[in-house]
Design a protein around this motif. Sequence first.
Motif, PDB file in Angstrom:
ATOM      1  N   GLU A  92       0.828  -1.203   0.000  1.00 54.07           N
ATOM      2  CA  GLU A  92       0.000   0.000   0.000  1.00 54.07           C
ATOM      3  C   GLU A  92       0.862   1.252   0.000  1.00 54.07           C
ATOM      4  OE1 GLU A  92      -3.043   0.229   2.923  1.00 54.07           O
ATOM      5  OE2 GLU A  92      -3.927  -1.714   2.430  1.00 54.07           O
TER       6      GLU A  92
ATOM      7  N   TRP B 241       2.051   1.885  -3.496  1.00 60.97           N
ATOM      8  CA  TRP B 241       0.967   2.390  -4.355  1.00 60.97           C
ATOM      9  C   TRP B 241       0.668   3.849  -4.049  1.00 60.97           C
ATOM     10  CZ3 TRP B 241      -0.498   0.478  -8.707  1.00 60.97           C
ATOM     11  CH2 TRP B 241      -0.515  -0.900  -8.938  1.00 60.97           C
TER      12      TRP B 241
ATOM     13  N   VAL C 131      -7.092   8.216  -2.400  1.00 64.72           N
ATOM     14  CA  VAL C 131      -6.699   6.830  -2.691  1.00 64.72           C
ATOM     15  C   VAL C 131      -7.169   5.926  -1.549  1.00 64.72           C
ATOM     16  CG1 VAL C 131      -4.791   5.276  -3.225  1.00 64.72           C
ATOM     17  CG2 VAL C 131      -4.664   7.694  -3.904  1.00 64.72           C
TER      18      VAL C 131
ATOM     19  N   PHE D 236      -7.959   1.657  -0.288  1.00 60.91           N
ATOM     20  CA  PHE D 236      -7.628   0.256  -0.505  1.00 60.91           C
ATOM     21  C   PHE D 236      -8.669  -0.626   0.179  1.00 60.91           C
ATOM     22  CE2 PHE D 236      -3.693   2.671  -0.390  1.00 60.91           C
ATOM     23  CZ  PHE D 236      -3.037   2.248  -1.526  1.00 60.91           C
TER      24      PHE D 236
ATOM     25  N   ILE E 203      -7.989  -1.005  -5.455  1.00 60.38           N
ATOM     26  CA  ILE E 203      -7.515   0.365  -5.262  1.00 60.38           C
ATOM     27  C   ILE E 203      -8.451   1.302  -6.010  1.00 60.38           C
ATOM     28  CG2 ILE E 203      -5.568   1.943  -5.525  1.00 60.38           C
ATOM     29  CD1 ILE E 203      -3.760  -0.521  -5.854  1.00 60.38           C
TER      30      ILE E 203
END
Length: 274
Positions: free
Chosen positions: A191, A194, A205, A207, A269
């Motif tokens: 994570e 990303w 963003v 997850f 995501i």
Amino acid sequence: MYSPSPAERFFEDFHQRRPGTTSAAFAHLRSDRHESSYAALAATLLPSSSPLTVLDLACGNGYLLKLLDELCPGRLHLIGVDMSQTELDVARSKLPNDVRLLKERAQALSITTASVDVVVSHLALMLMDDIERVLGEIHRVLRKEGTVVAIVGRGFLLGPVGETYSQVFREVAAQDALAHLPMGDPRMRTETGWLELFNKDFEAVTFEDIDVSWQPDFAELWQSLSETYDIDRLTPAARVQLKERLSTSISTLEQPDGTYVTGWGLRMIQARAR
């Protein structure tokens, strides 16, 4: 002039020989909340009733595009991009004529700037070369505040079956002198990585870890594993050896009905274009 990397050459050859392997492996596997990982992606579009232009990046055989067309009839303008002509040919045979299919790399899209509302991708983004350029192209084609939603890998086989497989595979691959083939940027495995990648052009963003359950017997397990990238790269003799050693090594994990409890660790995501 563009020259494909060793990984891209392998992917193109693999999908020419084995079109549709991803949907065959994942379309029927449920999670706690979703009918499949494809359905998890599709569900992110359902709350909106507005017409949307949706790009499926690395669309493969068109499974997700077909699902979106069926769930939102007449509401979506669908575009699929893939670098495998064989996969696109399969997709063309099952999709309506108004779905636009393009043989292109994600790093160099011909799609008009700021013309797409949503970019989706299923189990492909984490394998792509030059991911920063890919995300730059995604941002370019998205309208302001457009969204990208991707299912990526988080782990391989889950539980003791996966742990045993990984150990046996490493041993067989070493004996087979299997050459290392880099697939994707290492930052795409976490994570934190990303977030670093998305930080330049995206915000909000999020997850969601998604585990899809699977209880195959050994024949089903091996059939699916034999169509993964790593096993495909083994020599025929090494594949035979892997099958035999895996069968022996996980025999104590077999349930009374002849199946094994496992699954796949995935991650969804979502991000919004600045």
